[in-house]
Design a protein around this motif. Sequence first.
Motif, PDB file in Angstrom:
ATOM      1  N   UNK A  46       0.832  -1.207   0.000  1.00  0.00           N
ATOM      2  CA  UNK A  46       0.000   0.000   0.000  1.00  0.00           C
ATOM      3  C   UNK A  46       0.869   1.261   0.000  1.00  0.00           C
ATOM      4  N   UNK A  47       1.888   1.301   0.856  1.00  0.00           N
ATOM      5  CA  UNK A  47       2.758   2.478   0.918  1.00  0.00           C
ATOM      6  C   UNK A  47       3.526   2.630  -0.389  1.00  0.00           C
TER       7      UNK A  47
ATOM      8  N   UNK B  27      -8.196  17.672   2.400  1.00  0.00           N
ATOM      9  CA  UNK B  27      -7.478  16.960   3.454  1.00  0.00           C
ATOM     10  C   UNK B  27      -8.362  15.964   4.196  1.00  0.00           C
ATOM     11  N   UNK B  28      -9.607  16.311   4.392  1.00  0.00           N
ATOM     12  CA  UNK B  28     -10.500  15.438   5.163  1.00  0.00           C
ATOM     13  C   UNK B  28     -10.856  14.154   4.423  1.00  0.00           C
ATOM     14  N   UNK B  29     -10.743  14.168   3.107  1.00  0.00           N
ATOM     15  CA  UNK B  29     -11.217  13.023   2.326  1.00  0.00           C
ATOM     16  C   UNK B  29     -10.095  12.153   1.765  1.00  0.00           C
ATOM     17  N   UNK B  30      -8.830  12.550   1.985  1.00  0.00           N
ATOM     18  CA  UNK B  30      -7.736  11.736   1.457  1.00  0.00           C
ATOM     19  C   UNK B  30      -6.906  11.160   2.605  1.00  0.00           C
ATOM     20  N   UNK B  31      -6.196  10.102   2.298  1.00  0.00           N
ATOM     21  CA  UNK B  31      -5.353   9.416   3.275  1.00  0.00           C
ATOM     22  C   UNK B  31      -4.323  10.381   3.875  1.00  0.00           C
ATOM     23  N   UNK B  32      -4.047  10.257   5.168  1.00  0.00           N
ATOM     24  CA  UNK B  32      -3.116  11.162   5.845  1.00  0.00           C
ATOM     25  C   UNK B  32      -1.721  11.103   5.224  1.00  0.00           C
ATOM     26  N   UNK B  33      -1.252   9.898   4.917  1.00  0.00           N
ATOM     27  CA  UNK B  33       0.078   9.766   4.320  1.00  0.00           C
ATOM     28  C   UNK B  33       0.112  10.366   2.919  1.00  0.00           C
ATOM     29  N   UNK B  34      -0.976  10.198   2.172  1.00  0.00           N
ATOM     30  CA  UNK B  34      -1.041  10.783   0.837  1.00  0.00           C
ATOM     31  C   UNK B  34      -1.020  12.310   0.929  1.00  0.00           C
ATOM     32  N   UNK B  35      -1.748  12.870   1.901  1.00  0.00           N
ATOM     33  CA  UNK B  35      -1.748  14.323   2.082  1.00  0.00           C
ATOM     34  C   UNK B  35      -0.331  14.828   2.368  1.00  0.00           C
ATOM     35  N   UNK B  36       0.375  14.141   3.246  1.00  0.00           N
ATOM     36  CA  UNK B  36       1.746  14.534   3.581  1.00  0.00           C
ATOM     37  C   UNK B  36       2.637  14.473   2.335  1.00  0.00           C
ATOM     38  N   UNK B  37       2.468  13.411   1.543  1.00  0.00           N
ATOM     39  CA  UNK B  37       3.251  13.268   0.322  1.00  0.00           C
ATOM     40  C   UNK B  37       2.953  14.368  -0.683  1.00  0.00           C
ATOM     41  N   UNK B  38       1.694  14.743  -0.827  1.00  0.00           N
ATOM     42  CA  UNK B  38       1.322  15.796  -1.772  1.00  0.00           C
ATOM     43  C   UNK B  38       1.921  17.140  -1.368  1.00  0.00           C
ATOM     44  N   UNK B  39       1.926  17.449  -0.085  1.00  0.00           N
ATOM     45  CA  UNK B  39       2.472  18.723   0.378  1.00  0.00           C
ATOM     46  C   UNK B  39       3.983  18.786   0.140  1.00  0.00           C
ATOM     47  N   UNK B  40       4.688  17.686   0.412  1.00  0.00           N
ATOM     48  CA  UNK B  40       6.135  17.662   0.183  1.00  0.00           C
ATOM     49  C   UNK B  40       6.433  17.714  -1.319  1.00  0.00           C
TER      50      UNK B  40
END
Length: 493
Positions: free
Chosen positions: A38-39, A110-123
């Motif tokens: 998954x990751x 942010x509320x509707x996407x995976x937390x790790x995906x959100x972090x990846x998108x910001x970076x």
Amino acid sequence: MKHHTLFRNAIYYTMSGYILMPLTIVTSILMRRWLDPYVYGLIATLNLLVYYSAFSNLGTLSAAEVKIPFLKGEGDSSRVEQISSSTFTFTLITGAVFSIGLAVWATMNRASIDRMLFMGLMVYALYLFGLQLANYYITLLRASQEFIFLSKYQFITGFLASIGNLLAVWMFGFKGFLAVSIIIVMFQLYLLVRHLDYFPTLKISWDETGTLLKTGLPMLILGLAAQGMKTVDNLLVLKLLSIEHLGYYTIALMANSMVFSVTNSLTNVLYPSMQEAYGKSGRSDSLQAYVIRPSIIMGVVIPVMTGILYFAVPVAVYWLIPKFAPGLPAFKIIVLSSYFFAMINMTTGYLISLNKQKSIIVIYLSMLLLVTGLSFLSTYHGYGLEGISLATAIGYFVCFLIVTVYVLRHWSGWMETFVFLKDTSLPFFYSTLLILILERYLKPGVDSKAVNAVWQISGFLLLYLPFVYSYERKTLLFGDFVSPILQRIKGGR
């Protein structure tokens, strides 16, 4: 053609990537061992952004890579400087817009996407901006044919990225991977700016920018269509299956990218020379030499890698990352069929030189529809990853046939076109038949996948290399490359 210089550059540029290939493979396998499917599917999803962010400059970088060598061929240095400054300014603006837009979208959802995906998108919003600036400098270096430096640059940054990713993922997991991405892109920019010793002024000529956009927009659409052909399977796996399935599918994507890198390197070296030659002569038939022999050379070289990957990767997967084993059937289909899409690089480069991007766009879009339709059909009938990979393989083969025939008909009759198709297809069919026979029948009987793989790879090379030699008259591989290298080694002794 400045024959020896061009092929020396091609060898350096290609080998700089292939020297690193064992390390790249080890890095890829160990990262999969430490991260679950998954990751790794998240990483593959972020990499899709890397592919498509390259088009944020609306094709101006691609147009500059065409225009600068052409204008150098004409001796117009003042326009070269105007184009360099205008392209830099435009890339800076569009890169910032893309990155800010990505960060804003991620924040709003942010509320509707995976937390790790959100972090990846910001970076990745920051990473992609740096990558666009690096791409600008790489474009200037390619246009100036500085492939010796680019070879060193590719080796150094690739080595550091592999080692950095290994250590970061081992110690910090996904967060470490994101941190290393930022560090590496900053180091890339440092090396590029230091070598060129050139930082263009923030100055834009709207006339030149308009010309670049006029040239670049068709190339942008072409690039999107070509990238769509390369990544349509990723997107369909993500859409029709899941992020976890995309994680499994990254085994196939790894092999896919290695095969494509062979022809990408040669194309990157020959393409500026093709533009310069066309700028000097204005004759399309002067470009034949940049298509015929390089394509045949690639045709006989690619199967060497294909055969090794086909037998070696499954062993590594079963031994080190068995949780990714569901992706192996798709891997076998993709690693073989990637040959056909990798083989059309030089022919499409010819059409771009003649400003016939629209023709390639129509072909690619038609193939995208074909692959998408077949993928939906296969998924509906429950064929999963294998069905999508087979649909992709069919698209690659049909695309190869159409593009090759269309290009060759510009200067050849039907008989010459058929001969070229035979010369570029025969290595695939011979090597694939060889691989399938060895896979089925060459099993020494020992209970070891690794030992069997060694036997199969050895058998493949022994039976395939005489075929390579039979193509010597068409490729001059031994005369132009192997013999000089051996003589240099002998002289060094």
